[in-house]
Design an enzyme around this catalytic site. Structure first.
Site, PDB file in Angstrom:
ATOM      1  N   GLU A  50       2.118  -0.950  -2.738  1.00 56.50           N
ATOM      2  CA  GLU A  50       1.581  -2.311  -2.663  1.00 56.50           C
ATOM      3  C   GLU A  50       2.007  -3.156  -3.859  1.00 56.50           C
ATOM      4  O   GLU A  50       2.315  -4.339  -3.705  1.00 56.50           O
ATOM      5  CB  GLU A  50       0.057  -2.280  -2.553  1.00 56.50           C
ATOM      6  CG  GLU A  50      -0.465  -1.696  -1.235  1.00 56.50           C
ATOM      7  CD  GLU A  50       0.007  -2.476  -0.017  1.00 56.50           C
ATOM      8  OE1 GLU A  50       0.437  -3.630  -0.156  1.00 56.50           O
ATOM      9  OE2 GLU A  50      -0.056  -1.911   1.092  1.00 56.50           O
ATOM     10  N   TYR A 133      -5.564  -9.241  -2.902  1.00 59.89           N
ATOM     11  CA  TYR A 133      -4.835  -8.601  -1.810  1.00 59.89           C
ATOM     12  C   TYR A 133      -4.688  -7.100  -2.039  1.00 59.89           C
ATOM     13  O   TYR A 133      -5.038  -6.288  -1.185  1.00 59.89           O
ATOM     14  CB  TYR A 133      -3.444  -9.228  -1.612  1.00 59.89           C
ATOM     15  CG  TYR A 133      -2.566  -8.298  -0.812  1.00 59.89           C
ATOM     16  CD1 TYR A 133      -2.736  -8.183   0.559  1.00 59.89           C
ATOM     17  CD2 TYR A 133      -1.645  -7.461  -1.446  1.00 59.89           C
ATOM     18  CE1 TYR A 133      -2.000  -7.270   1.290  1.00 59.89           C
ATOM     19  CE2 TYR A 133      -0.908  -6.547  -0.717  1.00 59.89           C
ATOM     20  CZ  TYR A 133      -1.082  -6.458   0.649  1.00 59.89           C
ATOM     21  OH  TYR A 133      -0.382  -5.543   1.373  1.00 59.89           O
ATOM     22  N   ASP A 151      -2.819 -11.318   3.209  1.00 61.79           N
ATOM     23  CA  ASP A 151      -1.615 -11.655   2.463  1.00 61.79           C
ATOM     24  C   ASP A 151      -1.006 -12.905   3.093  1.00 61.79           C
ATOM     25  O   ASP A 151      -1.621 -13.537   3.951  1.00 61.79           O
ATOM     26  CB  ASP A 151      -0.624 -10.479   2.464  1.00 61.79           C
ATOM     27  CG  ASP A 151       0.012 -10.296   3.823  1.00 61.79           C
ATOM     28  OD1 ASP A 151      -0.581 -10.754   4.841  1.00 61.79           O
ATOM     29  OD2 ASP A 151       1.105  -9.717   3.894  1.00 61.79           O
TER      30      ASP A 151
END
Length: 303
Positions: A50, A133, A151
């Site tokens: 991520e 996020y 996102d």
DNA sequence: GACGCGTGGTT
DNA sequence: TAACCAAGCGT
């Protein structure tokens, strides 16, 4: 795909399944086979993916992610690594401050969470480089917790599907409730939904020219139903790159990444003609902790 | 809330 | 070809 609920009663008003369920079903057949989505991928590996994916395309992340999880399979292993090695291993993913923050996050996880990546969103958000996020993505995709995940893809899908607008609005607190309202009731499907909406935005409901004919919820999209109106308001400013400090920093760091050891200032001069800007950028790299100056005045990646 | 922060593929 | 775009974060 033949018998939707209600379609077998010819006189009944069609009652399509909720859009969230439709998107989850679509994902089952359309999802890309990305390595960090493999069953059993642990939360640390998900966190690494991520952070790498923040503003960097999937194709460039994939090989670097494989190398990272091989080299540093646990937070403790990365925490024990030098910044220089971490910056080198980051390669050309861009925004190398992310590499430093990921290492700092690994240290925090090791010290504060007994080496285990937390599942709690607030605890995740307290980690360096982990924002709204990424915290929810790790909780949801890494730990399987039901979480709204928003996102840029999700904001765009919601803007069109729900609000009938062509483009995503800037991030807002209501984004989370918007998408949570569409999530399936079942927790396991809600987790799939979070990744499925992102995938829909990445593959179909894309920024440039959306592929509406391929969209599983095209018939329930507020934007299409409104006639696909053009975006209203000022066009988004695309940030410049050529000539900016960002470009200069990138060139300076590229030299240091490729160097065997400390290099003299003279070796950095060729990357940028303007000595004032060059000095400013070198200084900002020092401030950021991406570069270190040796006692004899040379420059190197921080040990 | 606007801005700065890398890099390279696509249109 | 210059502009656009890509799973944001921190200040």
């Amino acid at each position: 795909m033949s018998a939707l609920p209600g379609t077998d009663r010819s006189t009944a008003v069609p009652s399509p399944e909720p859009v969230g369920e439709t998107i989850v079903d679509w994902y089952a057949g359309a999802a890309r086979d990305l390595p960090w989505r493999a069953p059993g991928t642990d939360p640390w590996a998900v966190l690494v993916s991520e952070v790498m994916l923040q503003q960097t395309p999937v194709a460039r992340v994939e090989p670097v992610w494989r190398e990272w999880v091989r080299r540093w399979p646990t937070p403790a292993s990365l925490a024990a690594e030098s910044p220089a090695e971490v910056i080198r291993a980051w390669g050309k993913l861009g925004y190398p401050r992310r590499a430093l923050r990921l290492r700092e996050a690994a240290i925090a996880v090791t010290e504060r969470h007994d080496g285990r990546v937390p599942a709690d969103v607030a605890e995740l958000e307290a980690l360096p480089g982990v924002g709204t996020y990424t915290a929810r993505a790790v909780s949801c995709f890494g730990h399987g917790r039901r979480q709204p995940v928003v996102d840029t893809n999700v904001r765009r899908v919601v803007a069109r599907l729900v609000h009938g607008r062509a483009e995503a609005a800037p991030a807002r607190a209501t984004d989370l409730t918007d998408i949570a309202a569409l999530a399936p009731d079942d927790d396991a499907r809600a987790v799939r939904f979070s990744v499925a909406v992102m995938e829909l935005g990445a593959l179909v409901c894309v920024a440039g020219a959306p592929r509406c004919p391929a969209c599983p919820v095209r018939d329930r999209c507020a934007w299409r139903l409104a006639g696909s109106p053009a975006h209203e308001g000022p066009p988004r400013r695309v940030q410049k790159f050529a000539g900016t400090d960002r470009q200069v920093r990138g060139r300076l760091l590229d030299v240091l990444r490729g160097a065997d050891g400390p290099v003299p200032a003279d070796a950095l001069a060729p990357v940028w003609d303007d000595p004032v800007q060059r000095a400013r950028c070198l200084d900002s790299l020092l401030v950021d902790g991406l570069v270190e100056q040796t006692a004899d005045g040379r420059f190197t990646l921080p040990g």
